[in-house]
Design a protein around this motif. Structure first.
Motif, short mmCIF file in Angstrom:
data_model
loop_
_atom_site.label_atom_id
_atom_site.label_comp_id
_atom_site.label_asym_id
_atom_site.label_seq_id
_atom_site.Cartn_x
_atom_site.Cartn_y
_atom_site.Cartn_z
N GLY A 154 7.86 -9.52 -1.70
CA GLY A 154 8.99 -9.60 -0.76
C GLY A 154 10.29 -9.12 -1.38
N LEU A 155 10.57 -9.56 -2.60
CA LEU A 155 11.80 -9.12 -3.28
C LEU A 155 11.77 -7.62 -3.55
N ASN A 156 10.61 -7.09 -3.89
CA ASN A 156 10.48 -5.66 -4.13
C ASN A 156 10.74 -4.89 -2.84
N MET A 157 10.24 -5.39 -1.71
CA MET A 157 10.48 -4.71 -0.44
C MET A 157 11.98 -4.73 -0.10
N ILE A 158 12.65 -5.83 -0.38
CA ILE A 158 14.09 -5.94 -0.10
C ILE A 158 14.86 -4.94 -0.96
N THR A 159 14.52 -4.85 -2.24
CA THR A 159 15.24 -3.92 -3.12
C THR A 159 14.98 -2.46 -2.72
N GLU A 160 13.76 -2.16 -2.26
CA GLU A 160 13.47 -0.80 -1.81
C GLU A 160 14.28 -0.46 -0.56
N LYS A 161 14.41 -1.41 0.38
CA LYS A 161 15.21 -1.19 1.60
C LYS A 161 16.68 -0.97 1.24
#
Length: 165
Positions: A154-161
């Protein structure tokens, strides 16, 4: 004055009752028609797991089970039965006999005593199908890691966005 045979049988009953009381697991199993070679294989597998197996006379087994305080367990001693037991491992005799019974249908679990409680054949088989201690630890570790893995994804998806924006 008692006859020597009666005294000997009383000693056998007392010795078996003591073994049953001190054992972690005691299992009564049917072995009728099992070739000697297969019974020897079962005996060796149980010995490797720290267990023992022995055939006692039903009358002695029944009286010993009653003396040990397990009247329901005593009822299964009709016809040829062997007793597998372990004084150190609660799962090993059940697991070895259950696995051996999968490949040899002549071996059948009748009932048992597990950690001081009487158990039916299905309860003993349920205990035998449990994963090993190491397997349970692995499952526990996997269960504890899953939320952390989900959080990291989830944190990785947020940083990618955020990087795209």
């Amino acid at each position: 004055m008692e006859k020597p045979i009666i005294a000997q049988k009383k000693e056998e009953v007392a010795a078996l009752a003591s073994k049953i009381k001190n054992a972690e697991t005691v299992i009564a199993l049917d072995y009728l028609g099992l070739p000697v070679e297969d019974l020897t294989n079962l005996r060796n597998q149980l010995r490797e797991a720290g267990c023992e197996i022995k055939v006692y006379k039903n009358n002695i087994s029944r009286r010993a089970a009653i003396e040990a305080g397990y009247p329901e367990f005593a009822e299964c001693f009709k016809g040829p039965k062997a007793i597998a037991m372990s004084s150190s491992d609660a799962v090993a005799p059940a697991k070895v006999v259950f696995e051996f019974g999968k490949t040899n249908p002549l071996v059948k679990i009748y009932s048992g005593v597990v950690q001081g409680k009487e158990a039916t054949a299905s309860q003993v088989e349920e205990i035998a199908s449990l994963p090993s201690y190491e397997g349970l630890l692995t499952m526990l570790a996997g269960g504890m890691l899953q939320p952390l893995t989900q959080l990291a994804i989830g944190l990785n998806m947020i940083t990618e966005k955020m990087a795209e924006a």
